[in-house]
Write an enzyme that holds these catalytic residues in place. Structure first.
Site, PDB file in Angstrom:
ATOM      1  NE  ARG A   1      43.843  37.110  37.602  1.00  6.86           N
ATOM      2  CZ  ARG A   1      43.077  37.706  36.727  1.00  6.86           C
ATOM      3  NH1 ARG A   1      42.156  38.542  37.144  1.00  6.86           N
ATOM      4  NH2 ARG A   1      43.214  37.474  35.449  1.00  6.86           N
TER       5      ARG A   1
ATOM      6  N   GLY B   1      39.248  37.517  31.897  1.00  5.69           N
ATOM      7  CA  GLY B   1      39.382  36.223  32.554  1.00  5.69           C
ATOM      8  C   GLY B   1      40.558  35.399  32.039  1.00  5.69           C
TER       9      GLY B   1
ATOM     10  CB  THR C   1      35.357  38.137  44.388  1.00 12.82           C
ATOM     11  OG1 THR C   1      36.576  38.847  44.602  1.00 12.82           O
ATOM     12  CG2 THR C   1      34.522  38.109  45.634  1.00 12.82           C
TER      13      THR C   1
ATOM     14  CG  HIS D   1      37.521  42.444  48.488  1.00  9.12           C
ATOM     15  ND1 HIS D   1      37.597  41.306  47.710  1.00  9.12           N
ATOM     16  CD2 HIS D   1      36.684  43.287  47.843  1.00  9.12           C
ATOM     17  CE1 HIS D   1      36.840  41.468  46.635  1.00  9.12           C
ATOM     18  NE2 HIS D   1      36.269  42.657  46.699  1.00  9.12           N
TER      19      HIS D   1
ATOM     20  CE  LYS E   1      38.238  43.296  39.265  1.00  6.77           C
ATOM     21  NZ  LYS E   1      36.727  43.288  39.238  1.00  6.77           N
TER      22      LYS E   1
END
Ligand code: A3P
Length: 312
Positions: free
Chosen positions: A148, A280, A73, A126, A70
């Site tokens: 993030r 988003g 990607t 990941h 998350k």
């Protein structure tokens, strides 16, 4: 395929010997996570990482795209793919029109029968830095990592895991696990730090990007990405507005509204593509976390990241 089955059987036996912890990220407490090289995994995801370590051979010209789960990607894959193929495809011919971006980059895991457009891009997906196949580090190939802000990542991960599970893990339970480091590919902070430190030590080989920077100044970040990948935008391309065209093509609204991303499934991960497109936004955590939750995550982030010079 038979020899893969034999290898996988050995890997599965090895996984059973690793430290494990029951948790309800999957909505099921009978499916524990296993700890390998400091990170927690669902067993079938760990199989792939262990298989890569034993078998994957990187080429110096490969470009590995890595993210935490998350961390952006889907977007990074799309931007990198559109950038390296910009002289090959345009907005009406791009494979991104008919494939989710995960299916446009070569998989690093077990051999996959799916066809992938020929590019140097590899989706490491990941894998934590410490667990990348040794040949990736030895070959000197380039690695792009995007992560993030932890609160937004947690909220995105919680939504995603719930959408995959029949029994839904509560926000409070998932939050507690996340803060303890027990999350898919967690501890999240260690995942980020592995690539952050590598980017400081090997800046020509590891590019560290943040989702928030990508949102706030997409064109600048894409130019940086293109340069790092060895295909910088020329002054003529910039004058012709090629960067903006590419950024608009890969925007959340454009990609999310493509038929393939509304109704299709990823060939690689068998997941409904629409799950990769939720909101988003930056700051969606404000709609989910209490003040106490915010303070707790911020405190961990401060302790882990600030001393390493990393801020969000
Ligand atoms: P949210 O859940 O906060 O909406 P990943 O691709 O690593 O699974 O990450 C998914 C997150 O990236 C989701 O965040 C998703 O909405 C967001 N995302 C997907 N495509 C995007 C795009 N083109 N631009 C910006 N964000 C995007």
């Amino acid at each position: 395929m038979e020899s893969h089955e034999g290898d996988l059987q050995l890997i599965r036996e090895k996984i059973k010997t690793l430290p494990s912890k029951a948790n309800r990220w999957n909505g099921r407490s009978d499916m524990p996570f296993y700890q390998f090289q400091g990170f927690w995994y669902k067993p079938f995801l760990l199989e792939s990482i262990m298989w890569q370590q034993d078998h994957f051979v990187a080429h110096p010209s490969d470009i590995v795209l890595a993210t935490p789960q998350k961390g952006g990607t889907t977007w990074l894959n799309a931007l990198a793919f559109a950038t390296v193929t910009r002289n090959q495809f345009n907005g009406s011919t791009s494979p991104l029109l008919t494939n989710v971006s995960h299916d446009c980059v070569r998989p690093l895991g077990l051999p996959s029968p799916r066809e992938v457009p020929k590019t140097p891009l590899l989706g490491a997906v990941h894998t934590p830095y410490v667990s990348l196949p040794k040949s990736i580090l030895a070959s000197g190939c380039k690695i792009v990592y995007m992560c993030r802000e932890p609160k937004d990542l947690f909220v995105s991960q919680w939504h995603f895991q719930r959408s995959l599970s029949v029994e839904k893990v509560s926000l409070e339970e998932a939050f507690q696990l996340f803060c303890e480091g027990l999350s898919p590919y967690g501890p999240y902070w260690e995942h980020v730090l592995g690539y952050w430190k590598a980017s400081l030590e090997r800046p020509n080989e590891v590019l560290f990007l943040k989702y928030e920077d990508m949102k706030r100044s997409t064109a600048d970040q894409v130019k940086k990405l293109a340069e790092f990948m060895g295909c910088p935008f020329s002054p003529e391309e910039e004058t012709e507005g090629k960067v903006k065209i590419l950024v608009d093509f890969c925007s959340f609204d454009n990609l999310r509204n493509l038929e393939v991303n509304k109704t299709g499934h990823s060939k690689e991960f068998k997941v409904s593509n629409k799950l990769y497109y939720r909101k988003g936004d930056i700051g969606d955590w404000k709609n989910h976390l209490t003040r106490e939750m915010q303070e707790r995550i911020d405190q961990i982030t401060e302790e882990k990241f600030t001393s390493c010079g990393l801020t969000f």
